[in-house]
Design a protein around this motif. Structure first.
Motif, PDB file in Angstrom:
ATOM      1  N   ALA A 138     -45.380  43.062  85.852  1.00 16.90           N
ATOM      2  CA  ALA A 138     -45.663  42.189  86.993  1.00 16.90           C
ATOM      3  C   ALA A 138     -45.380  40.732  86.632  1.00 16.90           C
ATOM      4  O   ALA A 138     -44.779  39.986  87.407  1.00 16.90           O
ATOM      5  CB  ALA A 138     -47.118  42.351  87.429  1.00 16.90           C
ATOM      6  N   LEU A 139     -45.788  40.326  85.447  1.00 14.53           N
ATOM      7  CA  LEU A 139     -45.510  38.964  85.004  1.00 14.53           C
ATOM      8  C   LEU A 139     -44.009  38.734  84.831  1.00 14.53           C
ATOM      9  O   LEU A 139     -43.492  37.654  85.134  1.00 14.53           O
ATOM     10  CB  LEU A 139     -46.236  38.686  83.685  1.00 14.53           C
ATOM     11  CG  LEU A 139     -47.752  38.521  83.784  1.00 14.53           C
ATOM     12  CD1 LEU A 139     -48.368  38.415  82.394  1.00 14.53           C
ATOM     13  CD2 LEU A 139     -48.103  37.292  84.606  1.00 14.53           C
ATOM     14  N   ALA A 140     -43.307  39.753  84.359  1.00 11.49           N
ATOM     15  CA  ALA A 140     -41.856  39.629  84.205  1.00 11.49           C
ATOM     16  C   ALA A 140     -41.179  39.411  85.550  1.00 11.49           C
ATOM     17  O   ALA A 140     -40.108  38.807  85.629  1.00 11.49           O
ATOM     18  CB  ALA A 140     -41.293  40.879  83.527  1.00 11.49           C
ATOM     19  N   ALA A 141     -41.809  39.906  86.625  1.00 14.71           N
ATOM     20  CA  ALA A 141     -41.234  39.751  87.963  1.00 14.71           C
ATOM     21  C   ALA A 141     -41.511  38.388  88.568  1.00 14.71           C
ATOM     22  O   ALA A 141     -40.955  38.059  89.620  1.00 14.71           O
ATOM     23  CB  ALA A 141     -41.784  40.836  88.892  1.00 14.71           C
ATOM     24  N   VAL A 142     -42.355  37.575  87.905  1.00 16.45           N
ATOM     25  CA  VAL A 142     -42.644  36.238  88.435  1.00 16.45           C
ATOM     26  C   VAL A 142     -41.364  35.415  88.533  1.00 16.45           C
ATOM     27  O   VAL A 142     -41.133  34.706  89.517  1.00 16.45           O
ATOM     28  CB  VAL A 142     -43.688  35.521  87.547  1.00 16.45           C
ATOM     29  CG1 VAL A 142     -43.756  34.034  87.878  1.00 16.45           C
ATOM     30  CG2 VAL A 142     -45.057  36.157  87.740  1.00 16.45           C
ATOM     31  N   GLY A 143     -40.496  35.501  87.507  1.00 15.16           N
ATOM     32  CA  GLY A 143     -39.246  34.751  87.539  1.00 15.16           C
ATOM     33  C   GLY A 143     -38.370  35.164  88.699  1.00 15.16           C
ATOM     34  O   GLY A 143     -37.749  34.321  89.366  1.00 15.16           O
ATOM     35  N   ARG A 144     -38.318  36.474  88.968  1.00 18.54           N
ATOM     36  CA  ARG A 144     -37.486  36.981  90.050  1.00 18.54           C
ATOM     37  C   ARG A 144     -38.047  36.595  91.414  1.00 18.54           C
ATOM     38  O   ARG A 144     -37.308  36.408  92.371  1.00 18.54           O
ATOM     39  CB  ARG A 144     -37.376  38.508  89.945  1.00 18.54           C
ATOM     40  CG  ARG A 144     -36.467  39.138  90.988  1.00 18.54           C
ATOM     41  CD  ARG A 144     -36.341  40.640  90.802  1.00 18.54           C
ATOM     42  NE  ARG A 144     -37.559  41.354  91.133  1.00 18.54           N
ATOM     43  CZ  ARG A 144     -38.239  42.099  90.277  1.00 18.54           C
ATOM     44  NH1 ARG A 144     -37.833  42.220  89.035  1.00 18.54           N
ATOM     45  NH2 ARG A 144     -39.341  42.728  90.650  1.00 18.54           N
ATOM     46  N   THR A 145     -39.357  36.448  91.490  1.00 16.85           N
ATOM     47  CA  THR A 145     -39.998  36.262  92.787  1.00 16.85           C
ATOM     48  C   THR A 145     -40.259  34.794  93.115  1.00 16.85           C
ATOM     49  O   THR A 145     -39.738  34.259  94.086  1.00 16.85           O
ATOM     50  CB  THR A 145     -41.320  37.048  92.829  1.00 16.85           C
ATOM     51  OG1 THR A 145     -41.049  38.408  92.514  1.00 16.85           O
ATOM     52  CG2 THR A 145     -41.962  36.972  94.205  1.00 16.85           C
ATOM     53  N   TYR A 146     -41.051  34.130  92.283  1.00 16.56           N
ATOM     54  CA  TYR A 146     -41.466  32.770  92.611  1.00 16.56           C
ATOM     55  C   TYR A 146     -40.501  31.721  92.061  1.00 16.56           C
ATOM     56  O   TYR A 146     -40.085  30.814  92.783  1.00 16.56           O
ATOM     57  CB  TYR A 146     -42.874  32.516  92.072  1.00 16.56           C
ATOM     58  CG  TYR A 146     -43.904  33.417  92.693  1.00 16.56           C
ATOM     59  CD1 TYR A 146     -44.188  33.327  94.053  1.00 16.56           C
ATOM     60  CD2 TYR A 146     -44.584  34.364  91.941  1.00 16.56           C
ATOM     61  CE1 TYR A 146     -45.127  34.166  94.645  1.00 16.56           C
ATOM     62  CE2 TYR A 146     -45.523  35.195  92.520  1.00 16.56           C
ATOM     63  CZ  TYR A 146     -45.792  35.086  93.865  1.00 16.56           C
ATOM     64  OH  TYR A 146     -46.714  35.930  94.443  1.00 16.56           O
ATOM     65  N   LEU A 147     -40.172  31.822  90.778  1.00 18.10           N
ATOM     66  CA  LEU A 147     -39.321  30.796  90.173  1.00 18.10           C
ATOM     67  C   LEU A 147     -37.918  30.795  90.764  1.00 18.10           C
ATOM     68  O   LEU A 147     -37.219  29.783  90.722  1.00 18.10           O
ATOM     69  CB  LEU A 147     -39.251  31.001  88.650  1.00 18.10           C
ATOM     70  CG  LEU A 147     -40.595  30.974  87.908  1.00 18.10           C
ATOM     71  CD1 LEU A 147     -40.381  31.137  86.416  1.00 18.10           C
ATOM     72  CD2 LEU A 147     -41.344  29.672  88.199  1.00 18.10           C
ATOM     73  N   SER A 148     -37.503  31.939  91.329  1.00 17.91           N
ATOM     74  CA  SER A 148     -36.155  32.038  91.897  1.00 17.91           C
ATOM     75  C   SER A 148     -36.104  31.707  93.383  1.00 17.91           C
ATOM     76  O   SER A 148     -35.032  31.713  93.981  1.00 17.91           O
ATOM     77  CB  SER A 148     -35.598  33.458  91.682  1.00 17.91           C
ATOM     78  OG  SER A 148     -35.507  33.757  90.315  1.00 17.91           O
ATOM     79  N   ALA A 149     -37.266  31.417  93.975  1.00 18.04           N
ATOM     80  CA  ALA A 149     -37.299  31.198  95.420  1.00 18.04           C
ATOM     81  C   ALA A 149     -36.468  29.995  95.846  1.00 18.04           C
ATOM     82  O   ALA A 149     -35.963  29.944  96.969  1.00 18.04           O
ATOM     83  CB  ALA A 149     -38.743  31.029  95.891  1.00 18.04           C
ATOM     84  N   GLY A 150     -36.327  29.003  94.962  1.00 20.05           N
ATOM     85  CA  GLY A 150     -35.561  27.812  95.307  1.00 20.05           C
ATOM     86  C   GLY A 150     -34.091  27.902  94.960  1.00 20.05           C
ATOM     87  O   GLY A 150     -33.362  26.900  95.068  1.00 20.05           O
ATOM     88  N   ALA A 151     -33.619  29.080  94.541  1.00 15.38           N
ATOM     89  CA  ALA A 151     -32.222  29.214  94.123  1.00 15.38           C
ATOM     90  C   ALA A 151     -31.257  28.843  95.247  1.00 15.38           C
ATOM     91  O   ALA A 151     -30.211  28.230  95.013  1.00 15.38           O
ATOM     92  CB  ALA A 151     -31.953  30.640  93.640  1.00 15.38           C
ATOM     93  N   GLY A 152     -31.589  29.214  96.485  1.00 16.70           N
ATOM     94  CA  GLY A 152     -30.717  28.899  97.611  1.00 16.70           C
ATOM     95  C   GLY A 152     -30.574  27.408  97.816  1.00 16.70           C
ATOM     96  O   GLY A 152     -29.477  26.906  98.109  1.00 16.70           O
ATOM     97  N   TYR A 153     -31.668  26.668  97.642  1.00 21.04           N
ATOM     98  CA  TYR A 153     -31.616  25.211  97.779  1.00 21.04           C
ATOM     99  C   TYR A 153     -30.737  24.595  96.690  1.00 21.04           C
ATOM    100  O   TYR A 153     -29.957  23.674  96.940  1.00 21.04           O
ATOM    101  CB  TYR A 153     -33.029  24.631  97.699  1.00 21.04           C
ATOM    102  CG  TYR A 153     -33.875  24.909  98.920  1.00 21.04           C
ATOM    103  CD1 TYR A 153     -33.894  24.024  99.996  1.00 21.04           C
ATOM    104  CD2 TYR A 153     -34.656  26.053  99.009  1.00 21.04           C
ATOM    105  CE1 TYR A 153     -34.672  24.272 101.115  1.00 21.04           C
ATOM    106  CE2 TYR A 153     -35.438  26.315 100.128  1.00 21.04           C
ATOM    107  CZ  TYR A 153     -35.440  25.414 101.177  1.00 21.04           C
ATOM    108  OH  TYR A 153     -36.194  25.669 102.293  1.00 21.04           O
ATOM    109  N   VAL A 154     -30.897  25.101  95.454  1.00 20.26           N
ATOM    110  CA  VAL A 154     -30.099  24.581  94.341  1.00 20.26           C
ATOM    111  C   VAL A 154     -28.619  24.868  94.566  1.00 20.26           C
ATOM    112  O   VAL A 154     -27.754  24.002  94.376  1.00 20.26           O
ATOM    113  CB  VAL A 154     -30.568  25.188  93.004  1.00 20.26           C
ATOM    114  CG1 VAL A 154     -29.673  24.729  91.855  1.00 20.26           C
ATOM    115  CG2 VAL A 154     -32.012  24.812  92.726  1.00 20.26           C
TER     116      VAL A 154
END
Length: 455
Positions: A398-414
């Motif tokens: 579940a913690l490993a999925a934090v990067g995929r879920t929350y930290l990656s949420a701004g990828a579209g903006y970047v």
């Protein structure tokens, strides 16, 4: 005669040399085949609320910022440890009595997963992105619940001599399930369109087909036998109330893990190690379509070249993990999966070129598979107490999925702010924090304290 690898970082147990026939025969054991099919069922739904859904949204005209925010629908994968103790401790009415503790939860979660995928199939990304988000959230919740049960079933059902083969089969089948729900789903949608169906209807039937494929896991669960360890655990806790069982599973798993030296740094490393993969992966499918490739171009290369690269990368990851110490293996996997992002920067510069796309997809799948196998070995090494394996493994994944879920949420903006070549170069840079943590953990002797590591 045995082969061993000496390492002060993470010693491995001696591995007896077996003949080629003996080595291959273990993969044909019924228990291993059951785990293989359950691995396929676990891998299938991930892309249906992820990359495949993003392509559907891209074709429907949804803007990049909204698409990037859809990474948040993976929240259940990051929170599944919260209800993992419930899966460990509680009974499902009718299902548990009929099929057993683990198999009851398996069948129950898979039926709910089918219902969630069918609900998502009935939504329209262009007209109701909120309903799409809710449907995708339900798919992720049911999928993550199935993952909890399958992980526990795998650990409890396989004897020691079949654990390695079971893990290898599970990981390979999981990746194949993901490919079926990406490339396979895209081909299916194109086939439905070819019959004259409107694009929206074709996407609906593509998702309906994927929902039907979950039945492979359901049939497998019905054909399997309840693990003996699960039956013994059920007998041992029969006198406890439901609340007592849940409390013991939850508190025992967390307190045992957090009492370790440098536990918080290890958890941060778990979150960040696959972040470079997750940050780029969120936008890979929209990037390929935006660049000018067709849906079928992407699907053909992912299904063909991508599948081969994934399987070869999995074997390569296993070789690396056997050949080198655990921290060295993590270095190799971490650097390779980060640098592979530059192939997409090159593709963005080259433009629409089939060979360049094939190279980029190959590099991504090959290095990601290497990193995944090594990372799974590390997560398994962290789960030291067999009494809490299921809950601890759920916490870590579940913690490993934090990067995929929350930290990656701004990828579209970047991506929208920098352009595609610079975006994928940034994806390399985001791997640096995990490598800094890896250095720190090595110097603190973290890997020496993990004890025996079986690869």
């Amino acid at each position: 005669m045995t082969s061993t690898r000496e390492s002060s970082d993470a010693p491995l147990v001696p591995v007896p040399r077996a003949s080629w026939r003996e080595s291959m025969a273990v993969y044909l054991q019924p228990r291993v085949l059951i785990v293989l099919l359950l691995g396929f069922s676990s891998g299938l739904p991930l892309a249906l609320s992820g990359s495949t859904l993003l392509i559907w949204m891209t074709e429907s005209g949804v803007n990049l910022r909204t698409i990037g925010l859809f990474a948040l629908v993976g929240t259940p994968y990051t929170l599944k440890f919260l209800w993992a103790p419930l899966v460990d401790a509680l009974h499902v009415p009718l299902f548990t009595r009929r099929f057993g503790r683990r198999r009851g939860w398996l069948v129950f979660s898979q039926l709910l997963l089918i219902a969630a995928i069918l609900l998502l199939a009935l939504t329209d990304p262009a007209k109701s992105p909120l309903f799409v988000a809710l449907g995708a959230l339900l798919v992720a919740a049911m999928s993550s619940t199935q993952d909890i049960v399958v992980d526990a079933f795998r650990v409890e059902s396989l004897p020691e001599e079949e654990q390695a083969a079971g893990m290898a089969s599970y990981v390979a089948a999981y990746r194949i399930g993901m490919l079926v729900s990406t490339a396979g789903a895209l081909f299916m949608v194109s086939a439905y369109e070819g019959t004259g169906l409107p694009r929206g209807t074709a996407w609906m039937w593509g998702y309906v087909t994927m929902a039907a494929m979950v039945l492979i896991g359901t049939v497998t669960a019905l054909a399997a036998t309840e693990p003996a360890q699960s039956a013994r655990a059920e007998e041992a806790t029969r006198a406890d109330s439901a609340l007592q069982r849940v409390t013991k599973a939850a508190i025992g798993a967390l307190s045992e893990f957090l009492a370790r030296k440098d536990a918080w740094a290890a958890l941060a490393f778990v979150v960040l190690f696959k972040f470079t993969d997750a940050f780029s992966g969120t936008m890979t499918a929209p990037f390929v379509i935006d660049l000018g490739f067709t849906r079928n171009d992407y699907a053909a290369i992912v299904k063909g070249v991508g599948l081969a690269a994934t399987l070869i990368g999995g074997f390569a990851g296993g070789f690396v993990a056997r050949r080198y110490s655990l921290p060295t293996s993590l270095w190799i996997g971490g650097v390779l999966q980060a640098v592979a992002n530059l192939s997409f920067s090159w593709l963005a510069i080259v433009g629409v070129n089939q060979w360049a796309l094939a190279f980029a997809i190959t590099a991504e799948n090959f290095t990601s598979a290497i990193g995944t196998v090594i990372f799974v070995a590390y997560l398994s090494a962290l789960c030291k107490n067999p009494l809490h394996t299921a809950t601890q493994y759920a916490l870590l994944t579940a913690l490993a999925a934090v990067g995929r879920t929350y930290l990656s949420a701004g990828a579209g903006y970047v991506a929208q702010a920098t352009g595609w070549p610079a975006f994928f170069a940034i994806c390399v840079v985001v791997a640096v924090p995990s490598l800094i943590l890896l250095v720190w953990l090595q110097r603190r002797g973290h890997f020496n304290e993990l004890g025996t590591v079986r690869v």
